[in-house]
Design an enzyme around this catalytic site. Structure first.
Site, PDB file in Angstrom:
ATOM      1  N   GLU A   9       0.806  -1.229   0.000  1.00 28.29           N
ATOM      2  CA  GLU A   9       0.000   0.000   0.000  1.00 28.29           C
ATOM      3  C   GLU A   9       0.834   1.271   0.000  1.00 28.29           C
ATOM      4  O   GLU A   9       0.475   2.249  -0.631  1.00 28.29           O
ATOM      5  CB  GLU A   9      -0.925   0.093   1.233  1.00 28.29           C
ATOM      6  N   ASP A  82      -1.676  -4.893   3.629  1.00 31.80           N
ATOM      7  CA  ASP A  82      -1.722  -5.300   5.034  1.00 31.80           C
ATOM      8  C   ASP A  82      -2.544  -6.573   5.237  1.00 31.80           C
ATOM      9  O   ASP A  82      -3.540  -6.797   4.536  1.00 31.80           O
ATOM     10  CB  ASP A  82      -2.308  -4.175   5.889  1.00 31.80           C
ATOM     11  N   ASP A  84      -5.135  -7.829   6.706  1.00 26.71           N
ATOM     12  CA  ASP A  84      -6.435  -7.687   7.367  1.00 26.71           C
ATOM     13  C   ASP A  84      -7.511  -7.566   6.299  1.00 26.71           C
ATOM     14  O   ASP A  84      -7.233  -7.704   5.093  1.00 26.71           O
ATOM     15  CB  ASP A  84      -6.444  -6.487   8.316  1.00 26.71           C
ATOM     16  N   GLU A  86      -9.187  -4.980   5.170  1.00 25.95           N
ATOM     17  CA  GLU A  86      -8.942  -3.883   4.237  1.00 25.95           C
ATOM     18  C   GLU A  86      -7.866  -4.275   3.230  1.00 25.95           C
ATOM     19  O   GLU A  86      -7.990  -4.027   2.031  1.00 25.95           O
ATOM     20  CB  GLU A  86      -8.514  -2.629   4.999  1.00 25.95           C
ATOM     21  N   TYR A 303       2.432  -6.601  12.929  1.00 31.53           N
ATOM     22  CA  TYR A 303       1.234  -5.900  12.464  1.00 31.53           C
ATOM     23  C   TYR A 303       0.362  -5.465  13.632  1.00 31.53           C
ATOM     24  O   TYR A 303       0.165  -6.213  14.595  1.00 31.53           O
ATOM     25  CB  TYR A 303       0.434  -6.780  11.507  1.00 31.53           C
ATOM     26  N   ARG A 305      -2.915  -4.353  13.763  1.00 34.69           N
ATOM     27  CA  ARG A 305      -4.369  -4.568  13.825  1.00 34.69           C
ATOM     28  C   ARG A 305      -4.601  -6.050  14.091  1.00 34.69           C
ATOM     29  O   ARG A 305      -4.641  -6.864  13.168  1.00 34.69           O
ATOM     30  CB  ARG A 305      -5.046  -4.111  12.534  1.00 34.69           C
ATOM     31  N   HIS A 349      -2.672 -14.116  13.116  1.00 34.12           N
ATOM     32  CA  HIS A 349      -1.912 -12.945  13.543  1.00 34.12           C
ATOM     33  C   HIS A 349      -1.247 -13.214  14.886  1.00 34.12           C
ATOM     34  O   HIS A 349      -1.675 -14.063  15.658  1.00 34.12           O
ATOM     35  CB  HIS A 349      -2.832 -11.732  13.689  1.00 34.12           C
TER      36      HIS A 349
END
Length: 778
Positions: A9, A82, A84, A86, A303, A305, A349
């Site tokens: 990103e 990332d 997740d 999103e 990470y 989140r 995660h």
């Protein structure tokens, strides 16, 4: 040599990954999402299973074209946004563009997850790539569709019923309700008086100590008035005390788990006074990579989140080695500490931890901005402490009683001594002490836990009252207290409440809290959230019109259904349909409910100071204001005034604040002043209405065009959208959409930075040059 393309990103993440890979890889940044729902229409076909109508985000066509070009030249394409929902959606949209509509994966597009940006993690992920997880894509799509339906249709209704510019949100509206409910509790609260009595006692061994009245005739002490307290003091004063019982016990204070997202946001708010948005922006920088001298761009944390407390065996062993070497064998548990994870946590995660504990905070401090350093230190300390032994406390409780009183009084003293610090030598979790307000027992227990050492005492020992300075009765102190209303929420308390009630998810808390402040539904007073008049009005309307939408249980149940979509247990269309049915019924009902715009307020008894007409109450961007009814006349009288309602219901005019600038009007020479208008601050001639000269307020940033010398100012398009341009227009046509910030880029030395706002990162300050990639918390 064959080339592989890796797409992430952000430019910062791309730089860090490039450092670890050889010449066979090209790393590109998509700079966030490339596709989204359109901004000018609903973009969801509710008649065709809520089919989303995605469009390329404005300004991303060039990025997409470059990605397609590079992908054609590559033998493999690794999509690495990332790890997740999103990120999965970003990867899916890019894959759709690369494959072409209706085509299947052409065999060279893979999904890779970088849970940490380290050389070993990157190479390990590239060696075993996977495919896009459509369960995550559907979960993100369901949330996006739901939020668009509520945001688009609900906001239009608020514009119609309350005023223009308002927004409605599936989760933000519930957060505002919680804050409004808490304010109602505070307004309805009536403080109750109570008294405490403390005796200062001394035995055969020093020092003297304090004991609080704990019980009266075997009942918990409750002293409602000064008269009651005075009778007890008179009964006790001058009496000898005796030690009735001594209880000693060893207490263990266990370490806490390494951070998950919500706990990081709460602890950063308590200890560092960071907003959740700032915490997540800084954490993103630590994850993507920070330049730390000879090592270059380096990812410092995993990470950020996550709702999992799991840590890898490799990280666990590294932490244990450091604890053994730095603190000693006695600080290391026999077996590693393992923490229970929430039921719905993604076990793929890890918890938020340093990528290497060898990089202790002090070793990287010279390369980090102070806020980055403080957050990294918080994460490092918490992780290391999580793998240490418990603290051991010696807790002593002494009950003593006066001899020869009418009633049986027991005074209690508690002492706590740290026998072995254990994990607390590194980290102690913060507490929301304000949450104890009004709870006398909890507050007393919290006070007892404070470190306090008692003298050596024995059961049956006689004690005497010892006079202290300021005591009206020697050895006895009585003190008046009042119960406190429930505390207003701060960031930590609000996140805890949202989490406990199952509203939203940790990755959304930062954007929720930012949005309700940006929309002026709440404001911070002394660090606490207080609903504005606009927030209260919108909340009252939603309570009448949308009882399901802002019902805490309904919202929590909806979150569980969305989690089921993510786990593959429920089709995303079905989850959206479950929500859409009650929502449309509420919409139909709300259309018939009168809002503030439908209610005509009678004229006030306050005359317009320009034309004498009686002022009326109107709604504006910042709440209610007084307006002259002559605004419809010819010529119109556009006079307005701010006001406040006093407790007795009368209206008091609040004078408008006008700030002198020292600048003269270019038309009449009168002083120019700063005023607040419909669209914010602007410069106006103080001789108004005789002179109607106005102009935008300069932002303190010079126009970057060579030889121009103008100032950048805020302006608006015909549709009301803000943009920023040179004050010398039309001679200079420089303009940009992002708000300029008067601070040079520390990386590429650009003359100023810009402010950007996104749902994922919140408000950030970053370089205009996307190749530079510099970014800091807003």
């Amino acid at each position: 040599m064959a080339k592989s393309l890796i797409i992430v990103e952000s430019p910062a993440k791309a730089r860090t990954i490039t450092k670890y890979l050889g010449r066979g890889y090209t790393v590109m940044a998509s700079v966030g999402h490339v596709k989204d729902l359109p901004t000018s229409r609903l973009g969801v076909d509710v008649e065709r299973d809520f089919e989303p109508q995605y469009v390329t985000i404005k300004g991303k066509a060039k990025v997409l074209a470059e990605i397609k070009k590079k992908a054609q030249e590559a033998d493999k394409v690794f999509l690495a946004p990332d790890p997740d929902r999103e990120g999965e959606a970003i990867a899916w949209h890019i894959a759709q563009e690369l494959n072409g509509k209706g085509k299947k994966n052409n065999g060279k597009i893979y999904r890779v997850l970088f849970n940490e940006i380290t050389e070993s993690a990157i190479k390990r992920a590239l060696q075993s790539p996977g495919q896009i997880d459509m369960k995550l894509v559907h979960a993100q799509q369901a949330r996006r569709v739901l939020d668009r339906i509520v945001g688009y249709q609900g906001s239009q209704l608020l514009w119609k019923k309350v005023r223009r510019g308002l927004s409605m949100g599936r989760v933000q509206s519930v957060a505002v309700k919680l804050i409004c409910d808490r304010e109602k509790e505070r307004e309805a609260f009536r403080p109750e008086e109570y008294w405490s009595i403390t005796a200062t006692l001394a035995g055969s061994q020093p020092p003297p100590f304090e004991a609080k009245l704990h019980s009266i005739n075997d009942q918990e002490a409750s002293i409602p008035s000064e008269e009651h307290a005075r009778r007890i003091v008179e009964d006790v004063q001058g009496k000898e005390f005796v030690v009735q019982s001594i209880e000693r016990k060893e207490k263990r204070r266990n370490p806490v788990a390494p951070f998950i997202t919500s706990r990081l946001q709460q602890e950063a708010a308590r200890k560092l006074h960071f907003t959740p948005k700032k915490t997540m922006t800084l954490a993103q920088q630590l994850y993507e990579g920070v330049d730390i001298g000879d090592e270059g761009p380096t990812g410092l944390i995993t990470y950020m989140r996550t709702d999992s407390t799991r840590i890898s065996n490799e990280a666990m062993e590294e932490a244990r080695r450091l604890i053994r070497e730095r603190f000693g064998e006695e600080y290391l548990p026999a077996t590693p500490n393992v923490y229970k994870t929430q039921k719905a946590a993604q076990e793929a995660h890890e918890a938020i931890r340093p990528t290497s504990v060898a990089r202790d905070p002090e070793s990287v401090r010279p390369y980090l901005e102070p806020d980055l350093y403080n957050l990294y230190k918080l994460i490092w300390n918490r992780f290391v402490a999580s793998q240490m032994v418990p603290a051991v406390l010696d807790v002593t409780r002494v009950d003593c009683a006066p001899i020869g009183t009418r009633d049986r009084y027991v005074f209690r003293a508690t002492g706590t001594v740290v026998k072995f610090p254990g994990h607390t030598i590194v980290y102690m979790e913060g507490r929301d002490m304000e949450a104890l307000n009004g709870n006398q027992k909890a507050a007393s227990d919290a006070e007892d836990e404070a470190e306090r050492q008692l003298p050596v005492l024995s059961e049956g020992e006689r004690l005497r009252l010892v006079a202290q300075e300021g005591q009206s009765v020697p050895g006895i102190t009585s003190k008046q207290h009042f119960t406190q209303p429930p505390p207003r929420y701060n960031e930590a308390l609000l996140i805890r409440e949202l989490e406990e009630k199952g509203i939203g998810r940790p990755s959304t808390y930062a954007s929720i809290i930012s949005t309700i402040q940006e929309r002026k539904y709440v404001e911070k007073v002394d660090g606490r959230f207080v609903p504005t008049e606009t927030g209260k009005t919108v909340n009252e309307f939603l309570l009448k019109g949308f009882p399901d939408l802002i019902n805490v249980d309904f919202t929590s149940q909806m979150e569980q259904e969305l989690d089921q979509v993510e786990e593959g247990d429920k089709p995303w269309v079905e989850a959206v349909r479950d929500f859409y049915g009650p929502f449309t019924r509420d919409m139909e009902k709300a259309q018939r409910i009168p809002g503030p715009k439908d209610i005509v307020e009678p004229p006030t008894d306050i005359p317009c100071d320009k034309c004498g007409r009686m002022m009326e109450i109107k709604w504006g961007r910042n709440g209610k204001f007084l307006a002259c009814p002559g605004y419809k006349e010819n010529p119109p009288c556009k006079n307005t005034q701010n006001f406040e309602k006093l407790p007795d219901g009368t209206i008091k005019v609040v004078p408008k604040e006008e700030i002198a600038t020292g600048e003269a009007c270019e038309k009449c020479g009168s002083p120019m002043v700063v005023k607040n208008g419909r669209f914010g601050k602007f410069l106006a001639c103080s001789a108004y209405p005789a002179c109607k000269t106005t102009k935008p307020v300069a932002l303190g940033v010079k126009c970057p065009q060579p030889g121009c010398g103008g100032d950048l100012v805020q302006k608006r398009t015909k549709k009301g959208r803000s943009f920023y341009s040179c004050s010398r227009y039309p001679q200079c046509e420089f303009a940009l959409w992002d708000r300029p910030v008067n601070k040079p880029c520390p990386t590429c030395k650009a003359p100023f930075l810009v402010e950007k706002v996104s749902k994922q990162a919140g408000r950030t300050i970053q370089c205009r040059n996307e190749e530079c990639g510099y970014r800091e918390a807003g």
